[in-house]
Enzyme design. Structure first.
Site, PDB file in Angstrom:
ATOM      1  N   GLY A 136       0.774  -1.421   0.055  1.00 53.03           N
ATOM      2  CA  GLY A 136      -0.015  -0.114  -0.044  1.00 53.03           C
ATOM      3  C   GLY A 136       0.658   1.256   0.058  1.00 53.03           C
ATOM      4  CG  ASN A 140      -2.846  -0.224 -12.851  1.00 51.46           C
ATOM      5  OD1 ASN A 140      -2.979  -0.471 -11.606  1.00 51.46           O
ATOM      6  ND2 ASN A 140      -2.319  -0.916 -13.554  1.00 51.46           N
ATOM      7  CG  HIS A 180       2.371  -1.557 -15.175  1.00 52.42           C
ATOM      8  ND1 HIS A 180       2.201  -2.663 -14.947  1.00 52.42           N
ATOM      9  CD2 HIS A 180       3.368  -1.607 -16.157  1.00 52.42           C
ATOM     10  CE1 HIS A 180       3.008  -3.647 -15.484  1.00 52.42           C
ATOM     11  NE2 HIS A 180       3.806  -2.972 -16.111  1.00 52.42           N
ATOM     12  CG  LEU A 187      -2.942  -6.987 -17.777  1.00 55.48           C
ATOM     13  CD1 LEU A 187      -3.774  -6.470 -16.415  1.00 55.48           C
ATOM     14  CD2 LEU A 187      -2.222  -8.402 -17.605  1.00 55.48           C
TER      15      LEU A 187
HETATM   16  C1  GRF Z   1       3.796  -1.008  -7.383  1.00 59.46           C
HETATM   17  O1  GRF Z   1       5.153  -1.092  -7.878  1.00 59.46           O
HETATM   18  C2  GRF Z   1       2.600  -0.737  -8.411  1.00 59.46           C
HETATM   19  O2  GRF Z   1       3.090   0.142  -9.457  1.00 59.46           O
HETATM   20  C3  GRF Z   1       2.307  -1.954  -8.906  1.00 59.46           C
HETATM   21  O3  GRF Z   1       2.692  -2.700  -7.656  1.00 59.46           O
HETATM   22  C4  GRF Z   1       3.242  -2.240  -6.813  1.00 59.46           C
HETATM   23  C5  GRF Z   1       2.414  -1.838  -5.539  1.00 59.46           C
HETATM   24  O4  GRF Z   1       3.083  -1.462  -4.426  1.00 59.46           O
HETATM   25  N1  GRF Z   1       1.080  -2.116  -9.543  1.00 59.46           N
HETATM   26  P1  GRF Z   1       2.307  -0.466  -3.216  1.00 59.46           P
HETATM   27  O5  GRF Z   1       1.386  -1.629  -2.904  1.00 59.46           O
HETATM   28  O6  GRF Z   1       1.767   0.499  -3.812  1.00 59.46           O
HETATM   29  O7  GRF Z   1       3.356  -0.423  -2.331  1.00 59.46           O
END
Ligand code: GRF
Length: 212
Positions: A12, A103, A105, A140
């Site tokens: 998170g 989202n 990524h 996706l």
């Molecule tokens: C992040 O690197 C995000 O880009 C990817 O999953 C990871 C989640 O990390 N989708 P966090 O839970 O926000 O620390």
């Protein structure tokens, strides 16, 4: 004021960046598909409503996504932000939140969609890597791009050091993208393009390795 719901599955840290960014919106709730997601405690400690919709309790993706959507909709958010939400969403779910679902990524999309982005970037020897915030479509990790941050890949990088460099930038671009959304400064057009009201352009070139 607009409101958002954040979906998480784990640590998170991106959610935390959104919570700490003083965004011009109300964080209506944080929802996880896992009761043990660490980010839930961070949200609770800040007095944010939390909910859990355990994907394991549902027979298939369709029924999980329907239950997830029902839970989201109780908060009536304007936008839904996926922040490390590790479930593939069904086309029905994505369509329900068309133009409202974003989202983050950890790669410069369209390169390295999917998992293990940092390891794959190191394996390929790319010299520039980064992260992307995009609108979610059924394809996706290939929805219309809102903002990207690029970082250099350094000679001594490990998967961990590269991930940390990228994550630092994730925590900067995600609040920026959500701020634009909540202020009505970006939207998704009918033909699937991101329309910006105030276009800011990048103003430099990155060389990696640097020029001599
Ligand atoms: C992040 O690197 C995000 O880009 C990817 O999953 C990871 C989640 O990390 N989708 P966090 O839970 O926000 O620390």
């Amino acid at each position: 004021m607009k409101s958002i719901v954040i979906l998480i599955s784990g640590r998170g840290s991106n959610m935390q960046a959104l919570l700490e960014a003083r965004l011009p919106c109300r964080i209506a709730a944080v929802i996880s598909n896992r009761a043990d997601a660490k980010g839930l405690n961070i949200a609770r400690a800040r007095g944010i409503a939390t909910a859990v919709v355990e994907h394991r309790d549902y027979a298939d993706r369709n029924s999980f996504d329907a239950a997830l959507a029902d839970t989201i909709d109780t908060y009536q958010p304007d936008f839904v932000a996926l922040a490390g939400f590790m479930r593939i969403l069904t086309p029905d779910f994505v369509a329900r939140y068309h133009g409202k679902l974003v989202n983050i990524h950890p790669s410069l999309l369209p390169a390295y969609s999917g998992l293990n982005t940092h390891a794959r970037a190191l394996h390929d020897g790319v010299k520039i890597h980064g992260c992307t915030v995009h609108f979610v479509t059924p394809d996706l990790d290939h929805g219309p791009i809102i903002i990207q941050a690029a970082v250099p890949v350094l000679y001594h990088d490990t998967e961990q050091s590269l991930a940390a460099r990228v994550l630092h930038e994730e925590h900067r671009i995600y609040p920026q993208a959500v701020r634009w959304l909540c202020k009505g400064q970006i939207e998704l057009s009918e033909d699937g393009r991101v329309i910006f009201q105030n276009r800011k352009q990048a103003s430099f070139t990155m060389f990696s390795p640097g020029l001599e």
